[in-house]
Design a protein around this motif. Structure first.
Motif, PDB file in Angstrom:
ATOM      1  N   ALA A 193       6.206  10.007   8.155  1.00  0.00           N
ATOM      2  CA  ALA A 193       6.503   8.582   8.018  1.00  0.00           C
ATOM      3  C   ALA A 193       6.719   7.924   9.380  1.00  0.00           C
ATOM      4  CB  ALA A 193       7.730   8.388   7.135  1.00  0.00           C
ATOM      5  N   GLU A 194       7.390   8.617  10.292  1.00  0.00           N
ATOM      6  CA  GLU A 194       7.624   8.075  11.634  1.00  0.00           C
ATOM      7  C   GLU A 194       6.308   7.864  12.380  1.00  0.00           C
ATOM      8  OE1 GLU A 194      10.223  10.732  13.620  1.00  0.00           O
ATOM      9  OE2 GLU A 194      11.989  10.198  12.422  1.00  0.00           O
ATOM     10  N   LEU A 195       5.378   8.808  12.254  1.00  0.00           N
ATOM     11  CA  LEU A 195       4.097   8.677  12.941  1.00  0.00           C
ATOM     12  C   LEU A 195       3.280   7.523  12.370  1.00  0.00           C
ATOM     13  CD1 LEU A 195       2.980  12.396  13.439  1.00  0.00           C
ATOM     14  CD2 LEU A 195       4.009  10.850  15.098  1.00  0.00           C
ATOM     15  N   LEU A 196       3.310   7.360  11.054  1.00  0.00           N
ATOM     16  CA  LEU A 196       2.561   6.260  10.452  1.00  0.00           C
ATOM     17  C   LEU A 196       3.178   4.910  10.813  1.00  0.00           C
ATOM     18  CD1 LEU A 196       1.691   7.804   6.986  1.00  0.00           C
ATOM     19  CD2 LEU A 196       0.127   7.287   8.871  1.00  0.00           C
ATOM     20  N   GLU A 197       4.489   4.892  11.029  1.00  0.00           N
ATOM     21  CA  GLU A 197       5.125   3.663  11.502  1.00  0.00           C
ATOM     22  C   GLU A 197       4.724   3.394  12.955  1.00  0.00           C
ATOM     23  OE1 GLU A 197       7.168   0.220  11.198  1.00  0.00           O
ATOM     24  OE2 GLU A 197       6.809   1.653   9.567  1.00  0.00           O
ATOM     25  N   LEU A 204      -7.181  10.910  14.787  1.00  0.00           N
ATOM     26  CA  LEU A 204      -7.249  10.057  13.602  1.00  0.00           C
ATOM     27  C   LEU A 204      -7.460   8.623  14.082  1.00  0.00           C
ATOM     28  CD1 LEU A 204      -4.139  11.537  11.785  1.00  0.00           C
ATOM     29  CD2 LEU A 204      -6.466  11.729  10.945  1.00  0.00           C
ATOM     30  N   GLU A 205      -8.513   7.984  13.630  1.00  0.00           N
ATOM     31  CA  GLU A 205      -8.753   6.597  14.019  1.00  0.00           C
ATOM     32  C   GLU A 205      -7.871   5.682  13.175  1.00  0.00           C
ATOM     33  OE1 GLU A 205     -12.833   5.483  13.953  1.00  0.00           O
ATOM     34  OE2 GLU A 205     -13.500   7.321  14.964  1.00  0.00           O
ATOM     35  N   VAL A 206      -7.113   4.815  13.838  1.00  0.00           N
ATOM     36  CA  VAL A 206      -6.178   3.930  13.141  1.00  0.00           C
ATOM     37  C   VAL A 206      -6.918   3.024  12.166  1.00  0.00           C
ATOM     38  CG1 VAL A 206      -4.544   2.033  13.452  1.00  0.00           C
ATOM     39  CG2 VAL A 206      -4.466   4.018  14.981  1.00  0.00           C
ATOM     40  N   ARG A 207      -8.070   2.511  12.570  1.00  0.00           N
ATOM     41  CA  ARG A 207      -8.824   1.610  11.696  1.00  0.00           C
ATOM     42  C   ARG A 207      -9.149   2.280  10.367  1.00  0.00           C
ATOM     43  NH1 ARG A 207     -13.879   1.701  10.496  1.00  0.00           N
ATOM     44  NH2 ARG A 207     -14.356   3.166  12.190  1.00  0.00           N
ATOM     45  N   ARG A 208      -9.567   3.534  10.420  1.00  0.00           N
ATOM     46  CA  ARG A 208      -9.914   4.246   9.189  1.00  0.00           C
ATOM     47  C   ARG A 208      -8.677   4.576   8.369  1.00  0.00           C
ATOM     48  NH1 ARG A 208     -13.785   9.104   9.668  1.00  0.00           N
ATOM     49  NH2 ARG A 208     -13.970   8.590   7.457  1.00  0.00           N
ATOM     50  N   LEU A 209      -7.565   4.885   9.043  1.00  0.00           N
ATOM     51  CA  LEU A 209      -6.327   5.147   8.310  1.00  0.00           C
ATOM     52  C   LEU A 209      -5.893   3.922   7.512  1.00  0.00           C
ATOM     53  CD1 LEU A 209      -4.037   7.166  10.783  1.00  0.00           C
ATOM     54  CD2 LEU A 209      -5.149   7.999   8.710  1.00  0.00           C
ATOM     55  N   GLU A 210      -6.071   2.751   8.106  1.00  0.00           N
ATOM     56  CA  GLU A 210      -5.626   1.522   7.443  1.00  0.00           C
ATOM     57  C   GLU A 210      -6.518   1.142   6.270  1.00  0.00           C
ATOM     58  OE1 GLU A 210      -3.466  -0.656  11.252  1.00  0.00           O
ATOM     59  OE2 GLU A 210      -5.548  -1.159  10.754  1.00  0.00           O
ATOM     60  N   GLU A 211      -7.673   1.757   6.171  1.00  0.00           N
ATOM     61  CA  GLU A 211      -8.598   1.450   5.086  1.00  0.00           C
ATOM     62  C   GLU A 211      -8.337   2.283   3.837  1.00  0.00           C
ATOM     63  OE1 GLU A 211     -12.362   2.169   6.841  1.00  0.00           O
ATOM     64  OE2 GLU A 211     -12.465   0.248   7.905  1.00  0.00           O
ATOM     65  N   VAL A 212      -7.482   3.308   3.938  1.00  0.00           N
ATOM     66  CA  VAL A 212      -7.256   4.214   2.802  1.00  0.00           C
ATOM     67  C   VAL A 212      -5.839   4.044   2.258  1.00  0.00           C
ATOM     68  CG1 VAL A 212      -8.917   5.863   3.731  1.00  0.00           C
ATOM     69  CG2 VAL A 212      -6.485   6.136   4.259  1.00  0.00           C
ATOM     70  N   PRO A 213      -5.587   4.506   1.012  1.00  0.00           N
ATOM     71  CA  PRO A 213      -4.246   4.387   0.424  1.00  0.00           C
ATOM     72  C   PRO A 213      -3.205   5.180   1.215  1.00  0.00           C
ATOM     73  CG  PRO A 213      -5.884   4.870  -1.266  1.00  0.00           C
ATOM     74  CD  PRO A 213      -6.568   5.044   0.065  1.00  0.00           C
ATOM     75  N   PRO A 214      -1.930   4.775   1.123  1.00  0.00           N
ATOM     76  CA  PRO A 214      -0.859   5.461   1.876  1.00  0.00           C
ATOM     77  C   PRO A 214      -0.808   6.972   1.648  1.00  0.00           C
ATOM     78  CG  PRO A 214      -0.045   3.406   0.965  1.00  0.00           C
ATOM     79  CD  PRO A 214      -1.422   3.592   0.411  1.00  0.00           C
ATOM     80  N   ALA A 215      -1.038   7.411   0.412  1.00  0.00           N
ATOM     81  CA  ALA A 215      -0.975   8.851   0.130  1.00  0.00           C
ATOM     82  C   ALA A 215      -2.003   9.615   0.959  1.00  0.00           C
ATOM     83  CB  ALA A 215      -1.192   9.115  -1.356  1.00  0.00           C
ATOM     84  N   LEU A 216      -3.195   9.042   1.077  1.00  0.00           N
ATOM     85  CA  LEU A 216      -4.252   9.719   1.831  1.00  0.00           C
ATOM     86  C   LEU A 216      -3.944   9.703   3.323  1.00  0.00           C
ATOM     87  CD1 LEU A 216      -6.832  11.243   1.513  1.00  0.00           C
ATOM     88  CD2 LEU A 216      -8.095   9.081   1.489  1.00  0.00           C
ATOM     89  N   ARG A 217      -3.295   8.631   3.798  1.00  0.00           N
ATOM     90  CA  ARG A 217      -2.877   8.598   5.208  1.00  0.00           C
ATOM     91  C   ARG A 217      -1.929   9.759   5.500  1.00  0.00           C
ATOM     92  NH1 ARG A 217      -0.901   2.340   5.230  1.00  0.00           N
ATOM     93  NH2 ARG A 217      -2.795   1.481   4.296  1.00  0.00           N
ATOM     94  N   ARG A 218      -0.963   9.951   4.607  1.00  0.00           N
ATOM     95  CA  ARG A 218       0.014  11.034   4.827  1.00  0.00           C
ATOM     96  C   ARG A 218      -0.672  12.392   4.864  1.00  0.00           C
ATOM     97  NH1 ARG A 218       2.977   7.679   1.190  1.00  0.00           N
ATOM     98  NH2 ARG A 218       2.429   9.006  -0.585  1.00  0.00           N
TER      99      ARG A 218
END
Length: 443
Positions: free
Chosen positions: A276-280, A241-255
């Motif tokens: 939640a720990e991984l996203l932190e 998962l590319e961090v840059r792309r994760l940060e571009e989408v809403p939190p629900a989609l990141r999860r």
């Protein structure tokens, strides 16, 4: 009513693509599974019936088996009886369910059945939704029981238990009652006997409403899963998962993206707390952060650029002797040949020329304490330090192969330093050429 229930089953099968031409039907003898069998016969299917007898209720269990046998005989349906016994009573329902489905897969294969049909109804969905919500489940838990999961299909999933009982009544079809379904020690029984009746009093049709809400939740989940799939890619043995792309989408989609990445490796759900720990952890920008996850999966956030998941390797991967040819090792493709030394070719990081006379050589994973004499630098250097200087992520260092001689001295680090004493010189009679490809993509 008879015609309407069978018509509803037919519509459900068409809506969800259920192949009911020759299913393996799991029939316990209770009303739901008996209604399933009768509906399949009315739809002119050719079911094979599997009855699993667990021996938990003594003579009552034997009577259930005999009832299903006689019913199949009257309907002209093939009957298969299997008995399962469990030494431990711990988590008995879950264990019995798992073993029952494993057995069903085997029987379905042996009879050429494309689907395994169960008698779950809309009431079962409502009960599951309530239990899942009480546990703090998210959208997946709110979706309850899916109509189709793999080859398991649930043709009665849009029918209520009241419709099932009315259908059997019209047919004059008897059924068995499992006395354990009346025992309050099981959470599902209490929901069925105590909670849902109260909800029906407060809001008539509550069970059907919950089942309908679950269907909507499943549709929303499918849409999110499709979007999440676009954020997940496989790279060799890793899921990235590319961090840059994760940060571009809403939190629900990141999860959902993190959960999907994990399921790609394990097939199991990942608890919300760990998501939640991984996203932190993704917020970390320096170095590599590593976390062990359930099911033998490792997660690594590398330099704040990507979140990578992969299966933990067992210690002690066997070394492989280097011989001319091609092989795969620890996520790398390795090509070995005897060749004349080519100085231009040797400058490529993925290529190494070794003095064949100093072999035989082997490939193994790098170890803590390994050292190398890097070509042209003088002195010795720890292999892990050499990798760190080249910005190899910390979690990849112990998973990177090295070439060693018969005494264990490091001759080459894949994609990196060549050992001074193993270089090709004018006195070298035979040169061994190695070319490697990192199937992880160099991440």
């Amino acid at each position: 009513m008879s015609g309407s229930l069978v018509a509803k089953v037919s519509r459900t099968a068409a809506r969800y693509g259920m192949d009911l031409s020759r299913p393996l039907a799991l029939v316990s003898g209770g009303p739901d599974s008996v209604a399933l069998l009768r509906a399949l016969v009315e739809l002119e299917a050719e079911p094979v019936v599997l009855h699993v007898e667990h021996g938990l209720r003594g003579a009552e269990s034997e009577a259930d088996a005999e009832f299903v046998r006689e019913l199949c005989g009257r309907l002209g349906v093939r009957f298969e009886l299997r008995r399962l016994r469990f030494e431990s009573k711990a988590n008995l329902q879950a264990v019995a369910r798992r073993e029952r489905y494993l057995l069903a897969e085997e029987i379905a294969d042996s009879h050429g059945c494309a689907a395994i049909a169960t008698g779950h109804t809309a009431d079962d969905v409502a009960e599951t939704v309530l239990l899942n919500l009480a546990r703090g489940a998210g959208l997946r838990g709110m979706g309850g029981i899916p109509p189709v999961r793999g080859r398991v299909v649930r043709p009665l999933i849009e029918c209520s238990r009241a419709e099932v009982l009315a259908y059997l009544g019209e047919l004059g079809q008897t059924y068995r009652t499992d006395s354990s379904n009346l025992e309050a020690e099981y959470a599902r029984n209490r929901v069925r006997l105590e909670v849902l009746p109260v909800l029906e009093e407060l809001h008539p049709g509550a069970g059907a409403n919950l089942a309908r809400a679950a269907a909507l939740a499943r549709e929303d989940l499918e849409a999110l899963e499709e979007l999440a799939a676009g954020l997940v890619r496989e790279r060799g043995e890793e899921v990235v998962l590319e961090v840059r792309r994760l940060e571009e989408v809403p939190p629900a989609l990141r999860r959902h993206a993190v959960r999907r990445a994990y399921r790609t490796l394990s097939g199991d759900p990942l608890p919300a707390r760990i998501v939640a720990e991984l996203l932190e952890l993704v917020r970390e920008r320096e170095g590599t952060r590593v976390r062990d996850l359930p099911g033998g999966v490792v997660a690594a956030v590398r330099y704040g650029e990507e979140l990578v998941l992969y299966r933990r390797r067992e210690e002690g991967r066997d070394a492989v002797e280097l011989r001319p040819g091609e092989f795969f090792y620890a996520g790398w493709r390795v090509k070995v040949s005897e060749a004349d030394f080519d100085s231009e070719d040797a400058r490529r990081s993925e290529v190494a020329y070794l003095d064949a006379g100093l072999g035989p050589y082997r490939v193994r994973l790098a170890r803590e304490g390994d050292q190398i004499r890097p070509l042209g630098l003088g002195g010795r250097k720890r292999v892990f330090r050499a990798m760190m200087d080249r910005r190899v992520p910390r979690d990849r260092r112990g998973r990177t192969p090295v070439v060693v001689d018969g005494t264990g001295r490091v001759a080459w680090i894949f994609g990196g330093e060549l050992g001074e004493e193993f270089r090709v010189t004018p006195r070298t009679r035979r040169a061994l050429r190695l070319e490697v490809e990192d199937l992880h993509g160099g991440g």
